[in-house]
Design a protein around this motif. Structure first.
Motif, PDB file in Angstrom:
ATOM      1  N   ARG A   2       2.552   2.425 -13.938  1.00  0.00           N
ATOM      2  CA  ARG A   2       2.075   2.084 -12.603  1.00  0.00           C
ATOM      3  C   ARG A   2       3.239   1.584 -11.762  1.00  0.00           C
ATOM      4  O   ARG A   2       4.131   0.904 -12.266  1.00  0.00           O
ATOM      5  N   PHE A   3       3.198   1.939 -10.487  1.00  0.00           N
ATOM      6  CA  PHE A   3       4.228   1.509  -9.549  1.00  0.00           C
ATOM      7  C   PHE A   3       3.569   0.989  -8.284  1.00  0.00           C
ATOM      8  O   PHE A   3       2.589   1.557  -7.806  1.00  0.00           O
ATOM      9  N   MET A   4       4.118  -0.112  -7.763  1.00  0.00           N
ATOM     10  CA  MET A   4       3.715  -0.598  -6.458  1.00  0.00           C
ATOM     11  C   MET A   4       4.713  -0.019  -5.468  1.00  0.00           C
ATOM     12  O   MET A   4       5.925  -0.163  -5.636  1.00  0.00           O
ATOM     13  N   ILE A   5       4.175   0.654  -4.474  1.00  0.00           N
ATOM     14  CA  ILE A   5       4.971   1.231  -3.406  1.00  0.00           C
ATOM     15  C   ILE A   5       4.804   0.297  -2.212  1.00  0.00           C
ATOM     16  O   ILE A   5       3.700   0.142  -1.680  1.00  0.00           O
ATOM     17  N   ILE A   6       5.891  -0.349  -1.814  1.00  0.00           N
ATOM     18  CA  ILE A   6       5.842  -1.411  -0.817  1.00  0.00           C
ATOM     19  C   ILE A   6       6.437  -0.908   0.499  1.00  0.00           C
ATOM     20  O   ILE A   6       7.612  -0.551   0.552  1.00  0.00           O
ATOM     21  N   VAL A   7       5.613  -0.895   1.537  1.00  0.00           N
ATOM     22  CA  VAL A   7       6.069  -0.513   2.863  1.00  0.00           C
ATOM     23  C   VAL A   7       6.602  -1.761   3.543  1.00  0.00           C
ATOM     24  O   VAL A   7       5.869  -2.727   3.747  1.00  0.00           O
ATOM     25  N   GLY A  38      -4.797  12.522  -8.557  1.00  0.00           N
ATOM     26  CA  GLY A  38      -5.155  11.496  -9.533  1.00  0.00           C
ATOM     27  C   GLY A  38      -4.105  10.416  -9.683  1.00  0.00           C
ATOM     28  O   GLY A  38      -4.031   9.744 -10.703  1.00  0.00           O
ATOM     29  N   VAL A  39      -3.294  10.218  -8.655  1.00  0.00           N
ATOM     30  CA  VAL A  39      -2.159   9.295  -8.707  1.00  0.00           C
ATOM     31  C   VAL A  39      -2.484   7.945  -8.080  1.00  0.00           C
ATOM     32  O   VAL A  39      -2.082   6.897  -8.573  1.00  0.00           O
ATOM     33  N   MET A  40      -3.234   7.951  -6.985  1.00  0.00           N
ATOM     34  CA  MET A  40      -3.469   6.722  -6.222  1.00  0.00           C
ATOM     35  C   MET A  40      -4.523   5.839  -6.869  1.00  0.00           C
ATOM     36  O   MET A  40      -5.622   6.282  -7.169  1.00  0.00           O
ATOM     37  N   LEU A  41      -4.169   4.571  -7.083  1.00  0.00           N
ATOM     38  CA  LEU A  41      -5.101   3.573  -7.603  1.00  0.00           C
ATOM     39  C   LEU A  41      -5.622   2.680  -6.482  1.00  0.00           C
ATOM     40  O   LEU A  41      -6.753   2.217  -6.525  1.00  0.00           O
ATOM     41  N   PHE A  79       0.935  -1.190   1.269  1.00  0.00           N
ATOM     42  CA  PHE A  79       1.291  -0.848  -0.107  1.00  0.00           C
ATOM     43  C   PHE A  79       0.406   0.272  -0.630  1.00  0.00           C
ATOM     44  O   PHE A  79      -0.674   0.541  -0.098  1.00  0.00           O
ATOM     45  N   TRP A  80       0.890   0.902  -1.674  1.00  0.00           N
ATOM     46  CA  TRP A  80       0.091   1.779  -2.525  1.00  0.00           C
ATOM     47  C   TRP A  80       0.311   1.304  -3.948  1.00  0.00           C
ATOM     48  O   TRP A  80       1.379   0.781  -4.288  1.00  0.00           O
ATOM     49  N   LEU A  81      -0.667   1.475  -4.785  1.00  0.00           N
ATOM     50  CA  LEU A  81      -0.522   1.300  -6.219  1.00  0.00           C
ATOM     51  C   LEU A  81      -0.807   2.677  -6.803  1.00  0.00           C
ATOM     52  O   LEU A  81      -1.887   3.232  -6.582  1.00  0.00           O
ATOM     53  N   ILE A  82       0.199   3.237  -7.489  1.00  0.00           N
ATOM     54  CA  ILE A  82       0.045   4.581  -8.033  1.00  0.00           C
ATOM     55  C   ILE A  82       0.299   4.571  -9.530  1.00  0.00           C
ATOM     56  O   ILE A  82       0.956   3.662 -10.057  1.00  0.00           O
ATOM     57  N   GLN A  83      -0.222   5.593 -10.205  1.00  0.00           N
ATOM     58  CA  GLN A  83       0.014   5.753 -11.635  1.00  0.00           C
ATOM     59  C   GLN A  83       0.602   7.146 -11.845  1.00  0.00           C
ATOM     60  O   GLN A  83      -0.033   8.148 -11.520  1.00  0.00           O
ATOM     61  N   VAL A  84       1.841   7.163 -12.355  1.00  0.00           N
ATOM     62  CA  VAL A  84       2.574   8.407 -12.575  1.00  0.00           C
ATOM     63  C   VAL A  84       3.301   8.324 -13.911  1.00  0.00           C
ATOM     64  O   VAL A  84       3.271   7.296 -14.581  1.00  0.00           O
ATOM     65  N   LYS A  85       3.983   9.397 -14.284  1.00  0.00           N
ATOM     66  CA  LYS A  85       4.656   9.450 -15.590  1.00  0.00           C
ATOM     67  C   LYS A  85       6.036   8.795 -15.616  1.00  0.00           C
ATOM     68  O   LYS A  85       6.523   8.430 -16.669  1.00  0.00           O
ATOM     69  N   SER A  86       6.672   8.645 -14.434  1.00  0.00           N
ATOM     70  CA  SER A  86       8.042   8.132 -14.422  1.00  0.00           C
ATOM     71  C   SER A  86       8.417   7.592 -13.046  1.00  0.00           C
ATOM     72  O   SER A  86       7.742   7.876 -12.048  1.00  0.00           O
ATOM     73  N   LYS A  87       9.515   6.843 -13.006  1.00  0.00           N
ATOM     74  CA  LYS A  87      10.037   6.361 -11.732  1.00  0.00           C
ATOM     75  C   LYS A  87      10.439   7.541 -10.854  1.00  0.00           C
ATOM     76  O   LYS A  87      10.223   7.527  -9.641  1.00  0.00           O
ATOM     77  N   GLU A  88      10.978   8.585 -11.477  1.00  0.00           N
ATOM     78  CA  GLU A  88      11.383   9.774 -10.727  1.00  0.00           C
ATOM     79  C   GLU A  88      10.184  10.416 -10.016  1.00  0.00           C
ATOM     80  O   GLU A  88      10.291  10.841  -8.864  1.00  0.00           O
ATOM     81  N   GLU A  89       9.042  10.461 -10.704  1.00  0.00           N
ATOM     82  CA  GLU A  89       7.842  11.013 -10.083  1.00  0.00           C
ATOM     83  C   GLU A  89       7.376  10.122  -8.931  1.00  0.00           C
ATOM     84  O   GLU A  89       6.961  10.624  -7.873  1.00  0.00           O
ATOM     85  N   ALA A  90       7.458   8.820  -9.104  1.00  0.00           N
ATOM     86  CA  ALA A  90       7.098   7.891  -8.023  1.00  0.00           C
ATOM     87  C   ALA A  90       8.001   8.130  -6.813  1.00  0.00           C
ATOM     88  O   ALA A  90       7.523   8.177  -5.668  1.00  0.00           O
ATOM     89  N   ILE A  91       9.281   8.303  -7.056  1.00  0.00           N
ATOM     90  CA  ILE A  91      10.231   8.563  -5.972  1.00  0.00           C
ATOM     91  C   ILE A  91       9.863   9.857  -5.249  1.00  0.00           C
ATOM     92  O   ILE A  91       9.868   9.910  -4.008  1.00  0.00           O
ATOM     93  N   ASP A 104      12.818   3.690  12.261  1.00  0.00           N
ATOM     94  CA  ASP A 104      13.496   3.476  10.985  1.00  0.00           C
ATOM     95  C   ASP A 104      12.636   2.562  10.117  1.00  0.00           C
ATOM     96  O   ASP A 104      12.087   1.572  10.608  1.00  0.00           O
ATOM     97  N   SER A 105      12.519   2.918   8.851  1.00  0.00           N
ATOM     98  CA  SER A 105      11.696   2.101   7.957  1.00  0.00           C
ATOM     99  C   SER A 105      12.204   2.235   6.534  1.00  0.00           C
ATOM    100  O   SER A 105      13.084   3.046   6.245  1.00  0.00           O
ATOM    101  N   GLU A 106      11.608   1.437   5.659  1.00  0.00           N
ATOM    102  CA  GLU A 106      12.028   1.426   4.259  1.00  0.00           C
ATOM    103  C   GLU A 106      10.803   1.213   3.382  1.00  0.00           C
ATOM    104  O   GLU A 106       9.919   0.425   3.717  1.00  0.00           O
ATOM    105  N   ILE A 107      10.782   1.943   2.265  1.00  0.00           N
ATOM    106  CA  ILE A 107       9.723   1.782   1.276  1.00  0.00           C
ATOM    107  C   ILE A 107      10.389   1.439  -0.051  1.00  0.00           C
ATOM    108  O   ILE A 107      11.333   2.099  -0.468  1.00  0.00           O
ATOM    109  N   GLU A 108       9.892   0.404  -0.687  1.00  0.00           N
ATOM    110  CA  GLU A 108      10.428  -0.060  -1.977  1.00  0.00           C
ATOM    111  C   GLU A 108       9.483   0.376  -3.089  1.00  0.00           C
ATOM    112  O   GLU A 108       8.265   0.353  -2.920  1.00  0.00           O
ATOM    113  N   ILE A 109      10.051   0.755  -4.226  1.00  0.00           N
ATOM    114  CA  ILE A 109       9.279   1.203  -5.388  1.00  0.00           C
ATOM    115  C   ILE A 109       9.537   0.233  -6.528  1.00  0.00           C
ATOM    116  O   ILE A 109      10.684   0.044  -6.932  1.00  0.00           O
TER     117      ILE A 109
END
Length: 137
Positions: A2-7, A38-41, A79-91, A104-109
């Motif tokens: 699981r990854f938190m995607i932070i806007v 099936g990624v978004m929680l 934010f989003w909370l997603i479930q994926v197989k790897s950090k690379e997939e989250a990216i 201009d903006s930034e999203i943190e994983i």
């Protein structure tokens, strides 16, 4: 995983500027892709920090500080909370996201800790408690 995607917030989001219809439409399509895959929680936008508060801890003392907070680039706008197989997939998913600020903006994983990450300190009793709480959710 699981990854938190932070806007990250912007001066516009902190001023309470609402997204345009175009951006809301783009975000709706993106969220639909996440759900269909099936990624978004979970995922939500947040009100500006002027409507929030922080609780500061110093030993047993608790102090409440009302917003707004000064460092916009350190604040979270959504934010989003997603479930994926790897950090690379989250990216890869984040790279497909519409620009959330229309400037201009930034999203943190950030990866979310799982029970097995805590090692022996996370005893069988604590694991059982965690499972019980998750079942209640």
């Amino acid at each position: 995983m699981r990854f938190m995607i932070i806007v990250k917030a912007s001066p516009e989001s902190e001023a309470g500027k609402m997204p345009s219809e175009k951006l809301l439409t783009e975000m709706g399509k993106y969220n639909e892709e996440l759900v269909k895959a099936g990624v978004m929680l979970a995922g939500e936008g947040l009100h500006p920090s002027s409507r929030g508060a922080r609780v500061q801890f110093s030993g047993n003392k608790r102090t409440v500080v009302d917003g707004p907070f000064a460092e916009t680039k350190e604040l979270v706008a959504g934010f989003w909370l997603i479930q994926v197989k790897s950090k690379e997939e989250a990216i890869e998913w984040v790279k497909r996201c519409p620009n959330p600020m229309e400037s201009d903006s930034e999203i943190e994983i950030r990866q979310v800790f799982e029970a097995e990450d805590f090692g022996a300190e996370f005893t069988p009793e604590l694991r059982e408690q965690e499972e019980r709480l998750r079942a209640q959710l």
